[in-house]
Design an enzyme around this catalytic site. Structure first.
Site, PDB file in Angstrom:
ATOM      1  N   LYS A 190       0.862  -1.189   0.000  1.00 21.58           N
ATOM      2  CA  LYS A 190       0.000   0.000   0.000  1.00 21.58           C
ATOM      3  C   LYS A 190       0.894   1.233   0.000  1.00 21.58           C
ATOM      4  CE  LYS A 190      -3.597   0.554   0.090  1.00 21.58           C
ATOM      5  NZ  LYS A 190      -4.455   0.883  -1.051  1.00 21.58           N
ATOM      6  N   HIS A 227     -10.223  -6.971  -4.224  1.00 20.75           N
ATOM      7  CA  HIS A 227      -9.890  -5.875  -3.326  1.00 20.75           C
ATOM      8  C   HIS A 227     -10.305  -6.256  -1.909  1.00 20.75           C
ATOM      9  CE1 HIS A 227     -11.610  -2.326  -1.159  1.00 20.75           C
ATOM     10  NE2 HIS A 227     -10.439  -1.812  -1.457  1.00 20.75           N
TER      11      HIS A 227
HETATM   12  O1  GKR Z   1      -6.930  -0.433   4.421  1.00 22.81           O
HETATM   13  O2  GKR Z   1      -5.899   1.470   4.285  1.00 22.81           O
HETATM   14  C1  GKR Z   1      -6.446   0.514   3.769  1.00 22.81           C
HETATM   15  C2  GKR Z   1      -6.544   0.460   2.265  1.00 22.81           C
HETATM   16  O3  GKR Z   1      -6.006   1.625   1.728  1.00 22.81           O
HETATM   17  C3  GKR Z   1      -7.975   0.288   1.821  1.00 22.81           C
HETATM   18  O4  GKR Z   1      -8.770   1.288   2.388  1.00 22.81           O
HETATM   19  C4  GKR Z   1      -8.140   0.332   0.308  1.00 22.81           C
HETATM   20  O5  GKR Z   1      -9.516   0.385   0.008  1.00 22.81           O
HETATM   21  O6  GKR Z   1      -7.062  -1.837   0.253  1.00 22.81           O
HETATM   22  C5  GKR Z   1      -7.700  -0.878  -0.430  1.00 22.81           C
HETATM   23  C6  GKR Z   1      -7.192  -0.678  -1.831  1.00 22.81           C
HETATM   24  O7  GKR Z   1      -6.692  -1.616  -2.415  1.00 22.81           O
HETATM   25  O8  GKR Z   1      -7.367   0.394  -2.385  1.00 22.81           O
HETATM   26 MG    MG Z   2      -6.454  -0.509  -4.286  1.00 20.79          MG
END
Ligand code: GKR
Ligand code: MG
Length: 432
Positions: free
Chosen positions: A203, A330
C-alpha cells in the site's frame, strides 16, 4: 426440504469493533478499532446463515431498514434482494453520504444509490447462501455452480506502519514498525514465512514516490521470484504516475490506481504500456465499458461487499474473461466470514485470477470458531455446508460489547492521524 423451512423468521445485525493495526495510507492511519457488522438470517427451519459487511453508522441504518423487510422471504430467493433495496433504500431514507456521488472514505470509488443497494444486497446474499447451503448440506461454491479451483491464492498485503497507535490504552501489535525499505522487506519476510504468500502488494501513497519506488525495488531484490504490486490509491498526478511507471516497468506485476480517473489511467497506459489495476475507477458494471474503450485498466479488483455479492462477482469474472481483462479481489479490514465468502466467490469464478488482496492477517480477532487458515499462500476451498464457518457467539458478544461501550462509530483514518499530528489534513488529489 420444505419451502416453508427456508423462509426467514429472524434477522440480526450486530455491530462490532475489532482491533486494527496502525496501518498508514494516503488519508492517515487506521484507527485502533475498526467497525464491522455481522449479519445473521435465521430460517423457520432453525438454520442460521451469516454474512459480514461495513459497520459504519450510516451503513448500519441502511442494513437495519433493509433487514426489516426480509422475514417471510425464502433464502433461496437472493434475486429478490435487489427489489427490496429499490423499495426501501432511497435518498431521504438513507444517509446522503452513502449516495452523494463523492469518493467514499474507504477508497472504493464513488458513493451512489446503486452501490448502496449492492452493499446491502451483498451482505444479505452471503447470509442467504450460507443458510441455503447449510439447509441443503452443500457448500456455497456449489450453489454458484461448483468450484473451478480447489485453492484460492492471496497476496501478502504490506503496509507502511507505526510500531503502535498514538494515545493511551491502544492495542499494541507484534509486527513492529515498517517505514523504510528494510522495514517493509522485514514485514514481507514475516508474511511469507508465516503464510507462504506468493505475491506481494505494498500500500503506497504514504511517502513521496521516490521512497516508495525504493521500497518496491528492495522487495523485488529480496523476493526476485515473486510478483510485486504498488497501490497509492490514485494520489499521484498523471505525470508522476508516468514517471513511477517508467521506473518500475519490469519490476512490478502491475500498478494499482497510480492516478485518479479513467482518462488519467488511460494516459499512463498509453505513455508507458504498463499494466494497470483498479478498485477505484471501475467499481460498478456501468464503468467497465468506458474503461475498456479507453484501455484505462487491465485488471479489475472485485470486492463482493460493494459489487453486489458472490453471484455479482461471478458475473464480473465472466465479463473480464470475455473482455480479456484480468481479475483480482480488493479488500478492506475484514474478518473470517468475509474471507470465507471471498474464497467461495473466487473458487467459482471462471478465468484466471490474480492472487487476491486480504487484510485478514492484520486483525488478530475473529467471530468464527476455527479461523480460515492460509496454507502455502492460499485458502483451501471448503466443501463443508454453507460458507464452512461457525459463528463464535461468545466472541461476537464480546466485540459487540466493545462497540456498545466505545464511541467509535465509523472509519476515520484522517481523525486517527490527527491524534498523532493535530495539523494533519486529508491530502488533496493529486498530492505528488
Ligand atoms: O486499508 O488502508 C487501507 C486500504 O487503503 C484500503 O482502504 C483500500 O480500500 O485496500 C484498499 C485498496 O486496495 O485500495
Ligand atoms: Mg487498491
Amino acid at each position: 426440504m420444505s419451502e416453508r423451512s427456508l423462509r426467514i423468521a429472524a434477522v440480526r445485525i450486530t455491530p462490532i469493533l475489532i482491533e486494527d493495526a496502525p496501518l498508514l495510507n494516503l488519508q492517515g492511519v487506521h484507527q485502533p478499532w475498526a467497525t464491522r457488522a455481522i449479519i445473521e438470517v435465521e430460517t423457520d427451519g432453525g438454520v442460521v446463515g451469516v454474512g459480514e459487511t461495513y459497520g459504519d453508522t450510516e451503513h448500519l441504518q441502511a442494513l437495519e431498514l433493509f433487514g426489516r423487510e426480509l422475514p417471510g422471504l425464502s433464502v433461496a430467493s437472493s434475486n429478490l434482494l435487489w427489489r427490496v433495496a429499490e423499495r426501501v433504500l432511497e435518498p431521504g431514507t438513507v444517509a446522503s453520504s452513502l449516495t452523494d456521488g463523492k469518493p467514499s472514505s474507504w477508497v472504493t470509488g464513488v458513493a451512489s444509490l446503486r452501490k448502496l443497494h449492492a452493499i446491502c444486497v451483498s451482505a444479505f446474499e452471503v447470509a442467504f447462501l450460507d443458510a441455503l447451503g447449510r439447509s441443503l448440506g452443500v457448500p456455497v461454491h456449489e450453489l454458484l455452480g461448483g468450484k473451478v479451483r480447489d485453492r484460492v491464492d492471496y497476496a501478502a498485503y504490506l503496509f507502511y506502519k507505526w510500531e503502535r497507535h498514538p494515545g493511551e490504552n491502544t492495542p499494541v501489535d507484534d509486527w513492529g514498525a515498517a517505514l523504510d525499505p528494510p522495514g517493509v522487506v522485514a514485514q514481507a519476510h514475516r508474511f511469507i514465512d508465516r503464510y507462504g504468500f506468493k505475491s506481494i502488494k505494498l500500500k503506497g501513497g504514504v511517502f513521496e514516490p521516490a521512497r516508495e519506488i525504493a521500497a518496491v525495488r528492495a522487495l523485488k531484490d529480496a523476493f526476485p521470484d515473486l510478483p510485486v504490486r504498488l497501490d497509492p490509491n490514485g494520489i499521484w498526478s498523471p505525470e508522476t504516475a508516468v514517471e513511477v511507471a517508467r521506473e518500475l516497468s519490469g519490476v512490478v506485476e502491475y500498478l494499482e490506481d497510480p492516478t485518479s480517473g479513467q482518462d488519467n489511467m488511460a494516459g499512463v497506459r498509453r505513455e508507458t504500456g504498463i499494466d494497470l489495476a483498479t478498485n477505484m475507477c471501475v467499481t460498478t458494471t456501468d464503468e467497465i465499458r468506458s474503461a475498456v474503450e479507453l484501455d484505462a485498466v487491465q485488471v479489475i479488483l472485485c470486492d463482493h461487499h460493494f459489487w453486489g455479492g458472490l453471484r455479482a462477482t461471478q458475473q464480473l469474472a465472466g465479463i473480464c474473461e470475455a473482455l480479456g481483462l484480468g481479475l483480482s479481489m480488493h479488500s478492506n479490514t475484514h474478518l473470517g466470514i468475509s474471507l470465507a465468502a471471498m474464497t467461495h466467490a473466487a473458487a467459482a469464478a471462471p478465468g484466471d485470477l490474480y492472487a487476491c488482496d486480504t487484510h485478514r492477517p492484520w486483525q488478530p480477532e475473529d467471530v468464527i470458531e476455527q479461523p480460515v487458515e492460509f496454507v502455502d499462500g492460499a485458502v483451501i476451498v471448503s466443501d463443508e455446508p454453507g460458507l464452512g464457518v461457525e459463528l463464535d457467539r461468545a466472541r461476537l458478544a464480546l466485540l459487540h460489547k466493545r462497540w456498545m461501550t466505545s464511541d467509535v462509530r465509523r472509519r476515520d483514518d484522517v481523525g486517527a492521524m490527527r491524534t498523532a499530528d493535530p495539523m494533519w489534513v486529508k491530502p488533496a488529489f493529486p498530492r505528488w
